[in-house]
Design an enzyme around this catalytic site. Structure first.
Site, PDB file in Angstrom:
ATOM      1  N   ASP A  58      -7.042 -10.691   1.070  1.00 30.81           N
ATOM      2  CA  ASP A  58      -6.340  -9.792   1.856  1.00 30.81           C
ATOM      3  C   ASP A  58      -5.941  -8.625   1.079  1.00 30.81           C
ATOM      4  O   ASP A  58      -6.439  -8.716   0.088  1.00 30.81           O
ATOM      5  CB  ASP A  58      -5.031 -10.432   2.650  1.00 30.81           C
ATOM      6  CG  ASP A  58      -4.037 -10.644   1.661  1.00 30.81           C
ATOM      7  OD1 ASP A  58      -4.045 -10.543   0.441  1.00 30.81           O
ATOM      8  OD2 ASP A  58      -3.148 -11.739   1.943  1.00 30.81           O
ATOM      9  N   LYS A  92       0.896  -1.213  -0.079  1.00 30.24           N
ATOM     10  CA  LYS A  92      -0.008  -0.060  -0.082  1.00 30.24           C
ATOM     11  C   LYS A  92       0.763   1.223  -0.106  1.00 30.24           C
ATOM     12  O   LYS A  92       0.762   2.153  -0.699  1.00 30.24           O
ATOM     13  CB  LYS A  92      -1.057   0.187   1.073  1.00 30.24           C
ATOM     14  CG  LYS A  92      -1.912   1.331   1.113  1.00 30.24           C
ATOM     15  CD  LYS A  92      -2.422   1.404   2.463  1.00 30.24           C
ATOM     16  CE  LYS A  92      -1.884   2.726   3.352  1.00 30.24           C
ATOM     17  NZ  LYS A  92      -2.338   3.186   4.277  1.00 30.24           N
TER      18      LYS A  92
END
Length: 163
Positions: free
Chosen positions: A109, A73
């Protein structure tokens, strides 16, 4: 606002921790920031990510996640926001909404969501979609009590995981 990275590296642990406290996990993040800056200075003699310009997206992501404390991220955010690359960062909001809309499996996930979702979105739509999903996630599709009846995507939403 231009950041003086040398000053960040030279600041005390307490000062840096207090400066970034609003972002959460300041103790962990300050150590990661110092580690990244120290390694950049050691490898390149300056505090810059200019070397990323010569890398393709996959190489740049792999380089960035090689830093202690930097995950997919964060790497995607650096490429998207700092280098204006057509990357789709998957934060908690994007991840939650992608699962609720059944764009990705409910068991995904965040890393798997990124890998599955990014190819489905055209490069020019990735940045605007990221921003729109964050807004949607903060406004309607919240983690604990989503306001499904007011959500503009209500009719097309599978509501996966919403009780």
């Amino acid at each position: 606002m231009e950041v003086a990275w040398e000053a960040v590296l030279e600041s005390s642990v307490a000062t840096l921790t207090e400066t970034i406290r609003v972002a959460g996990l300041a103790g962990q993040k300050q150590a990661a920031i110092r580690g990244v800056l120290s390694r950049l200075l050691q490898e390149f003699g300056r505090l810059s990510l200019d070397q990323l310009h010569g890398m393709d997206d996959l190489e740049a992501v792999e380089y960035l996640i090689g830093f202690q404390g930097v995950g997919l991220k964060t790497a995607a955010c650096v490429l998207c926001f700092s280098l204006r690359r057509p990357i789709l960062p998957v934060d908690t909001h994007v991840h939650r909404i992608a699962k609720r809309l059944a764009w990705v499996p409910a068991t995904s996930d965040a890393t798997r969501t990124h890998r599955l979702l990014e190819p489905l979105v055209t490069p020019e739509d990735r940045f605007p979609l990221h921003l729109q999903l964050i807004t949607l996630g903060r406004t309607y599709c919240t983690a604990r009590r989503p306001d499904c009846s007011a959500c503009p995507l209500e009719k097309g939403c599978s509501r996966v995981g919403v009780t």
